[in-house]
Design a protein around this motif. Structure first.
Motif, short mmCIF file in Angstrom:
data_model
loop_
_atom_site.label_atom_id
_atom_site.label_comp_id
_atom_site.label_asym_id
_atom_site.label_seq_id
_atom_site.Cartn_x
_atom_site.Cartn_y
_atom_site.Cartn_z
N ALA A 2 67.24 94.14 29.71
CA ALA A 2 66.45 95.19 29.07
C ALA A 2 64.98 94.80 29.06
N THR A 3 64.15 95.79 29.36
CA THR A 3 62.71 95.57 29.33
C THR A 3 62.10 96.37 28.19
N VAL A 4 60.85 96.05 27.88
CA VAL A 4 60.14 96.78 26.83
C VAL A 4 60.05 98.26 27.20
N LYS A 10 64.17 104.74 25.77
CA LYS A 10 65.40 105.10 25.04
C LYS A 10 65.09 105.44 23.58
N THR A 11 64.13 104.75 23.00
CA THR A 11 63.72 105.06 21.63
C THR A 11 63.12 106.45 21.55
N GLN A 12 62.24 106.78 22.49
CA GLN A 12 61.61 108.10 22.50
C GLN A 12 62.64 109.20 22.79
N ALA A 81 70.38 95.59 21.77
CA ALA A 81 71.13 94.33 21.68
C ALA A 81 70.73 93.39 22.82
N GLU A 82 70.60 93.94 24.03
CA GLU A 82 70.17 93.12 25.16
C GLU A 82 68.74 92.60 24.95
N PHE A 83 67.87 93.47 24.46
CA PHE A 83 66.46 93.12 24.29
C PHE A 83 66.29 92.07 23.20
N GLU A 92 58.53 96.88 19.22
CA GLU A 92 59.43 97.92 19.71
C GLU A 92 60.81 97.83 19.06
N ILE A 93 61.20 96.62 18.70
CA ILE A 93 62.50 96.42 18.05
C ILE A 93 62.53 97.12 16.69
N VAL A 94 61.46 97.00 15.94
CA VAL A 94 61.38 97.63 14.62
C VAL A 94 61.49 99.15 14.75
N GLU A 95 60.73 99.71 15.70
CA GLU A 95 60.76 101.16 15.90
C GLU A 95 62.15 101.62 16.33
#
Length: 112
Positions: A2-4, A10-12, A81-83, A92-95
């Motif tokens: 997983a990349t940033v 995926k978050t968006q 999970a991968e990231f 980005e994890i928090v968001e």
């Protein structure tokens, strides 16, 4: 791996689908109100039938949107999970976690 960029995408996607779901739920309420007013006022049967079709289409979009949200959330959780395994301290994890919480709350609200 997983990349940033993937995590942001995926978050968006989840954020957009949550927004669409809320929009469709509001649209169903508005169309149901409009249909009820038309029935009460004795509107033309053809117009009433068309309005009922609009309402039915709006109602069909809610389960479809929920299914897309469920898929997008599962995808985001897997990517997160991968990231997290590779990069522990990224904003980005928090968001992503906030969006997952919002998505999960949509499904928990239905169960209550």
């Amino acid at each position: 791996m997983a990349t940033v960029r993937n995590l942001k995408i995926k978050t968006q996607t989840c954020k957009r689908v949550i927004k669409e779901l809320h929009y469709y739920e509001k649209e169903v309420e508005a169309e149901a109100t409009k249909t009820a007013k038309m029935k009460d006022s004795g509107a033309d049967p053809y117009d009433l039938k068309q309005q009922e079709n609009v309402l039915a289409e709006s109602r069909m979009m809610v389960p479809d949107c929920r299914k897309r949200l469920e898929t997008a959330l599962a995808d985001l959780k897997g990517t997160l999970a991968e990231f997290e395994e590779s990069n522990e301290d990224a904003p980005e994890i928090v968001e992503a976690k906030e969006i997952i919480a919002q998505g999960d709350s949509v499904f928990q609200a239905d169960e209550v």
